[in-house]
Write a protein that holds these residues in place. Structure first.
Motif, mmCIF file in Angstrom:
data_model
loop_
_atom_site.group_PDB
_atom_site.id
_atom_site.type_symbol
_atom_site.label_atom_id
_atom_site.label_comp_id
_atom_site.label_asym_id
_atom_site.label_seq_id
_atom_site.Cartn_x
_atom_site.Cartn_y
_atom_site.Cartn_z
ATOM 1 N N ARG A 86 1.224 -1.370 0.195
ATOM 2 C CA ARG A 86 0.162 -0.146 0.159
ATOM 3 C C ARG A 86 0.874 1.337 -0.064
ATOM 4 O O ARG A 86 2.059 1.063 0.623
ATOM 5 C CB ARG A 86 -0.568 0.354 1.322
ATOM 6 C CG ARG A 86 -2.185 -1.150 1.163
ATOM 7 C CD ARG A 86 -2.161 -1.177 2.912
ATOM 8 N NE ARG A 86 -1.711 -1.447 4.271
ATOM 9 C CZ ARG A 86 -1.512 -0.541 4.950
ATOM 10 N NH1 ARG A 86 -2.042 0.192 4.830
ATOM 11 N NH2 ARG A 86 -0.245 -1.158 5.402
ATOM 12 N N TRP A 87 0.004 2.615 -0.689
ATOM 13 C CA TRP A 87 1.337 3.690 -0.306
ATOM 14 C C TRP A 87 0.638 4.082 0.641
ATOM 15 O O TRP A 87 -0.858 4.834 1.147
ATOM 16 C CB TRP A 87 0.520 4.522 -1.878
ATOM 17 C CG TRP A 87 1.130 4.084 -2.601
ATOM 18 C CD1 TRP A 87 0.796 3.521 -4.152
ATOM 19 C CD2 TRP A 87 3.175 4.136 -3.492
ATOM 20 N NE1 TRP A 87 2.492 3.231 -5.499
ATOM 21 C CE2 TRP A 87 3.022 4.280 -4.489
ATOM 22 C CE3 TRP A 87 3.540 4.889 -2.726
ATOM 23 C CZ2 TRP A 87 4.040 4.619 -5.039
ATOM 24 C CZ3 TRP A 87 4.815 5.084 -3.737
ATOM 25 C CH2 TRP A 87 5.410 5.022 -4.592
ATOM 26 N N VAL A 88 1.247 4.152 2.272
ATOM 27 C CA VAL A 88 1.083 5.380 2.838
ATOM 28 C C VAL A 88 2.159 6.454 3.472
ATOM 29 O O VAL A 88 3.354 6.334 3.090
ATOM 30 C CB VAL A 88 0.995 4.128 3.854
ATOM 31 C CG1 VAL A 88 0.899 4.751 5.271
ATOM 32 C CG2 VAL A 88 0.576 2.991 3.670
ATOM 33 N N PRO A 89 1.204 7.633 3.652
ATOM 34 C CA PRO A 89 2.272 9.099 3.635
ATOM 35 C C PRO A 89 2.903 9.013 5.610
ATOM 36 O O PRO A 89 1.841 8.050 6.270
ATOM 37 C CB PRO A 89 0.630 10.266 3.731
ATOM 38 C CG PRO A 89 0.011 9.278 4.284
ATOM 39 C CD PRO A 89 0.240 8.110 3.897
ATOM 40 N N GLY A 90 3.522 9.495 5.464
ATOM 41 C CA GLY A 90 4.262 9.310 6.892
ATOM 42 C C GLY A 90 5.784 10.076 7.102
ATOM 43 O O GLY A 90 5.642 10.791 6.274
ATOM 44 N N ALA A 128 7.101 11.659 3.128
ATOM 45 C CA ALA A 128 6.733 11.252 1.904
ATOM 46 C C ALA A 128 5.778 10.441 1.734
ATOM 47 O O ALA A 128 5.216 9.515 2.626
ATOM 48 C CB ALA A 128 7.677 10.042 1.008
ATOM 49 N N ARG A 129 5.115 9.601 0.670
ATOM 50 C CA ARG A 129 4.171 8.541 0.931
ATOM 51 C C ARG A 129 4.906 7.732 -0.437
ATOM 52 O O ARG A 129 5.415 7.532 -0.938
ATOM 53 C CB ARG A 129 2.764 9.589 -0.242
ATOM 54 C CG ARG A 129 2.011 8.364 -0.618
ATOM 55 C CD ARG A 129 0.781 9.137 -1.064
ATOM 56 N NE ARG A 129 -0.248 7.890 -1.143
ATOM 57 C CZ ARG A 129 -0.772 6.957 -3.293
ATOM 58 N NH1 ARG A 129 0.051 7.992 -3.522
ATOM 59 N NH2 ARG A 129 -1.891 6.517 -3.177
ATOM 60 N N ASP A 204 -3.402 6.331 10.968
ATOM 61 C CA ASP A 204 -3.022 6.421 9.939
ATOM 62 C C ASP A 204 -1.634 6.262 8.529
ATOM 63 O O ASP A 204 -1.884 6.635 7.781
ATOM 64 C CB ASP A 204 -4.212 6.640 8.746
ATOM 65 C CG ASP A 204 -4.267 7.944 8.906
ATOM 66 O OD1 ASP A 204 -3.506 8.485 9.500
ATOM 67 O OD2 ASP A 204 -5.313 8.461 8.876
ATOM 68 N N GLU A 205 -0.614 6.653 9.561
ATOM 69 C CA GLU A 205 0.212 7.579 8.896
ATOM 70 C C GLU A 205 2.143 7.146 9.402
ATOM 71 O O GLU A 205 1.798 6.672 10.832
ATOM 72 C CB GLU A 205 0.299 8.937 9.055
ATOM 73 C CG GLU A 205 -0.469 9.902 8.094
ATOM 74 C CD GLU A 205 0.007 11.554 7.637
ATOM 75 O OE1 GLU A 205 0.758 11.632 8.043
ATOM 76 O OE2 GLU A 205 -0.634 11.534 7.398
#
Length: 321
Positions: A86-90, A128-129, A204-205
């Motif tokens: 999954r693409w996840v931001p953080g 970044a994502r 969620d990040e």
């Protein structure tokens, strides 16, 4: 009777072994994987698995391998339930672009943050994502993709490479930490990583704060059904049993960034030994008696997931050369 003829036997069923096996099988080769453990019981299954070139050498090659893998994970993220990607931001806290290699300029959307934009007791950082991989799902998907390409996965412990060499013209050594005794390679050293799994209180990040010179790291990754908290990077420590004091310290460090983590229910603990190697990753072909070839492919430390696809292409070139 089923044919026992093989072009390649890959020894090792973690993310490096499976990704290499997929790459070879999809080139049309007859490939078997010999793995001591089921894919979900390998060291790879424990990984937090955020794409990021962390503690891996040689730097130039690792950057290229990581970018090649990033492109593949970007494609796999189109079907996260099947692939686990999954693409996840953080946020990477206390990390600056100037301290990274040239690869960082090619990561889409990677940007600097000021101190006020980074949570917890940290200064500036990067946002970044990035691909975040649910490893039990991803490893099972890799095995299915390998078998769909005609490969065969076998649970089989080995004490050396002679048996595999007698049954295939090419053997690929993806044994990770076990290569220390099998090769043998005294440059390999275990780096212990301990994780805590908790119920996700609504995060969620992802977040990381990792000093390359410290044995303690702080990170949390939102995975389906859990929040993964970390961690440690303890060189030379081979304990596989979770340490309660270490677990409590991990939770406390993560809670300094997101206080709600302090009250999250603990679901479990995980420990894995990263296969780090002085001098960096070894991808090298050596001749075998009778004209065969042994391709060593190990020493990825804590960045095996990050470089898996790029490294697999290099190993496949040596296997087919």
């Amino acid at each position: 009777m089923e044919s026992d003829v093989n072009d390649v036997i890959v020894v090792g069923g973690g993310v490096i072994g499976l990704t290499t096996a997929v790459t070879l099988a999809e080139r049309g080769l007859r490939v078997r994987v010999w793995s001591r453990d089921d894919v979900t019981a390998t060291t790879s299954a424990v990984a937090g698995a955020l794409w990021w070139p962390y503690r891996i050498e040689p730097a130039v090659e690792a950057g290229a391998w990581a970018l090649a893998s990033l492109r593949v994970y970007g494609e796999l993220a189109a079907d996260p339930e099947r692939t686990g990607v999954r693409w996840v931001p953080g946020i990477h806290a206390d990390t600056d672009m100037d301290g990274l290699g040239p690869w960082a300029r090619q990561v889409p959307g990677l940007r600097r943050l000021s101190a006020g934009q980074v949570p917890g007791p940290y200064g500036a950082g990067l946002a970044a994502r990035l691909p975040l991989i649910d490893m039990p799902v991803h490893l099972a998907w890799l095995r299915d993709r390998f078998e769909a390409a005609g490969g065969r996965f076998e649970r089989r412990a080995v004490t050396g490479f002679d048996e595999a060499a007698a049954r295939a013209r090419v053997v690929v050594d993806c044994t990770g930490s076990a290569a220390r005794e099998l090769v043998p390679d005294a440059r390999l050293r275990p780096v212990r990583g301990q994780l805590v799994l908790v119920e996700n209180p609504g995060i969620d990040e992802w977040f990381t704060a990792a000093d390359a010179g410290s044995s303690e790291t702080t990170y949390f990754f939102p995975q389906p059904g859990r929040l993964v908290l970390g961690g440690t990077a303890e060189e030379g420590d081979e304990r596989l049993t979770p340490d309660p004091a270490t677990a409590a310290a991990i939770v406390a460090r993560c809670a300094r960034v997101r206080p709600e983590i302090a009250g999250a229910r603990v679901l479990g603990h995980r420990v894995g030994l990263r296969p780090a190697r002085a001098g960096g990753v070894r991808i090298e072909a050596v001749p075998l008696p009778g004209g065969g070839r042994l391709v060593h492919h190990y020493g990825h430390g804590g960045a095996g997931v990050t470089v898996a696809w790029g490294c697999a292409e290099r190993a496949a070139e040596l296997a087919c050369g």
